[in-house]
Design an enzyme around this catalytic site. Structure first.
Site, PDB file in Angstrom:
ATOM      1  N   ARG A 226       0.855  -1.188   0.000  1.00 48.65           N
ATOM      2  CA  ARG A 226       0.000   0.000   0.000  1.00 48.65           C
ATOM      3  C   ARG A 226       0.892   1.239   0.000  1.00 48.65           C
ATOM      4  O   ARG A 226       1.883   1.302   0.739  1.00 48.65           O
ATOM      5  CB  ARG A 226      -0.886   0.026   1.242  1.00 48.65           C
ATOM      6  CG  ARG A 226      -2.019  -0.997   1.232  1.00 48.65           C
ATOM      7  CD  ARG A 226      -3.067  -0.718   0.154  1.00 48.65           C
ATOM      8  NE  ARG A 226      -4.189  -1.646   0.195  1.00 48.65           N
ATOM      9  CZ  ARG A 226      -4.327  -2.700  -0.612  1.00 48.65           C
ATOM     10  NH1 ARG A 226      -3.402  -2.973  -1.524  1.00 48.65           N
ATOM     11  NH2 ARG A 226      -5.395  -3.466  -0.519  1.00 48.65           N
ATOM     12  N   HIS A 274      -0.879  -0.463  -9.797  1.00 47.69           N
ATOM     13  CA  HIS A 274      -1.543  -1.369  -8.849  1.00 47.69           C
ATOM     14  C   HIS A 274      -1.990  -2.663  -9.542  1.00 47.69           C
ATOM     15  O   HIS A 274      -3.166  -3.029  -9.511  1.00 47.69           O
ATOM     16  CB  HIS A 274      -2.738  -0.661  -8.178  1.00 47.69           C
ATOM     17  CG  HIS A 274      -3.137  -1.280  -6.870  1.00 47.69           C
ATOM     18  ND1 HIS A 274      -3.525  -0.571  -5.767  1.00 47.69           N
ATOM     19  CD2 HIS A 274      -3.219  -2.582  -6.488  1.00 47.69           C
ATOM     20  CE1 HIS A 274      -3.831  -1.381  -4.766  1.00 47.69           C
ATOM     21  NE2 HIS A 274      -3.642  -2.624  -5.188  1.00 47.69           N
TER      22      HIS A 274
HETATM   23  C1  GLV Z   1      -5.114  -5.623  -3.783  1.00 47.19           C
HETATM   24  O1  GLV Z   1      -4.545  -4.599  -3.609  1.00 47.19           O
HETATM   25  C2  GLV Z   1      -5.659  -6.452  -2.749  1.00 47.19           C
HETATM   26  O2  GLV Z   1      -5.798  -5.987  -1.604  1.00 47.19           O
HETATM   27  O3  GLV Z   1      -5.989  -7.622  -3.034  1.00 47.19           O
END
Ligand code: GLV
Length: 311
Positions: A226, A274
């Site tokens: 994150r 991401h």
């Molecule tokens: C992706 O970021 C997840 O939390 O699976």
């Protein structure tokens, strides 16, 4: 028919989830944000980044399923009905993708591929010095299912590998550290740092100036967890001074990464949007199907999230 299952996400149209749930459960009353109808009907919410306050508006909700392995997107909602069991997906497919992502960037750094790419552009035949695998120390922050898989694979490749977690853990072939006391020791022995921690009150901003300074000079940073873990100014300063040699970043404090953010054009930073691990309904659904069956049979749920620890 049993209560409705609501797909609360704008990421996809939900058709893939509907298919895998029907395959496991038979006919279901499946709703999406656009076909939600009477909220009283909804028994299970499959959620990814729900609008704050939304989950509190389903009066008969019995289970919330996080469609990501991370649950910070749910816990950020201060109206989240935490008296309702929260579970999360466990997805072997996603776990495998995540460890691939870390191994890819670590090897690219370890084998100086970016330096050779620059040499190629200059038509320069220039072998570089190299570090033996047995001397390149990998450190994985976070030893849940993703961290354990990642660390184990690095160890199998012959890298001296350590892991750090909040509470003590044992992982075969991996040296483990834990707690606040173990953090500095873990960082000080880590040449390539891989972040897979959950985002919690305790981990927000954990990669600050002090943490980057504790890593050895020339360390490389891979964040596939994150963006909220990182104090961006601290990372940029450490890259500028050369203390950190580079970073591969998949996650950011603000996503999508704003167009004017320095990471986009930084010569030592690789940016990906991401994508390190994408939830795949096919591999993620067995646990969800199992939990819906358990819920309906009044049996204990698996993959429960503790809202207090944040994972
Ligand atoms: C992706 O970021 C997840 O939390 O699976």
């Amino acid at each position: 028919m049993a209560g409705a299952i609501a797909y609360i996400s704008r990421d996809t149209d939900g058709v893939a989830w509907r298919k895998v749930l029907e395959a496991g459960l038979g006919p279901i009353d499946f709703r999406t944000l656009d076909t939600i109808g009477d909220k009283k009907d909804v028994e299970v919410a499959l959620a990814w980044k729900p609008a704050p306050g939304l989950l509190a508006t389903f009066p008969n909700l019995k289970m919330i399923v996080s469609l990501g392995m991370g649950v910070d997107h749910l816990l950020a909602d201060d109206k989240l009905p935490t008296q309702i069991p929260i579970t999360r997906i466990m997805d072997d497919g996603l776990v495998g993708q995540m460890s691939e992502y870390a191994i890819y960037w670590a090897l690219r750094h370890h084998r100086e591929i970016d330096t050779y790419a620059a040499s190629q552009r200059a038509k320069a035949w220039k072998p570089e010095d190299f570090v033996d695998t047995i001397h390149r120390r990998i450190g994985v922050m976070g030893l849940g299912s993703i961290g354990q898989d990642t660390a184990t694979k690095f160890a199998a490749l012959g890298f001296p590998t350590a892991g750090w977690s909040r509470t003590a853990k044992t992982v075969a072939n991996v040296e483990t550290f834990h707690g606040a006391d173990g953090f500095a020791k873990f960082l000080a022995r880590t040449d390539i740092l891989v972040d897979v921690l959950p985002l919690t009150r305790d981990t927000r901003g954990i990669m600050d100036a002090k943490a980057f300074a504790t890593l050895p000079k020339g360390a490389y940073f891979i964040n596939m967890a994150r963006g909220g873990h990182v104090v961006d100014e601290a990372l940029l300063a450490a890259l500028e001074s050369g203390h950190i040699s580079g970073a591969a970043l998949d996650v950011f404090n603000v996503e999508p990464l704003p167009a004017d953010h320095p990471y986009w054009t930084h010569p030592k930073v690789h940016v990906t949007p991401h994508i390190a691990g994408a939830t795949n309904p096919r591999t993620a659904s067995p646990g969800v199907v199992d939990n819906i069956k358990r819920l309906r049979a009044g049996q204990p749920l698996i993959h429960r999230v503790d809202p207090k620890t944040g994972y």
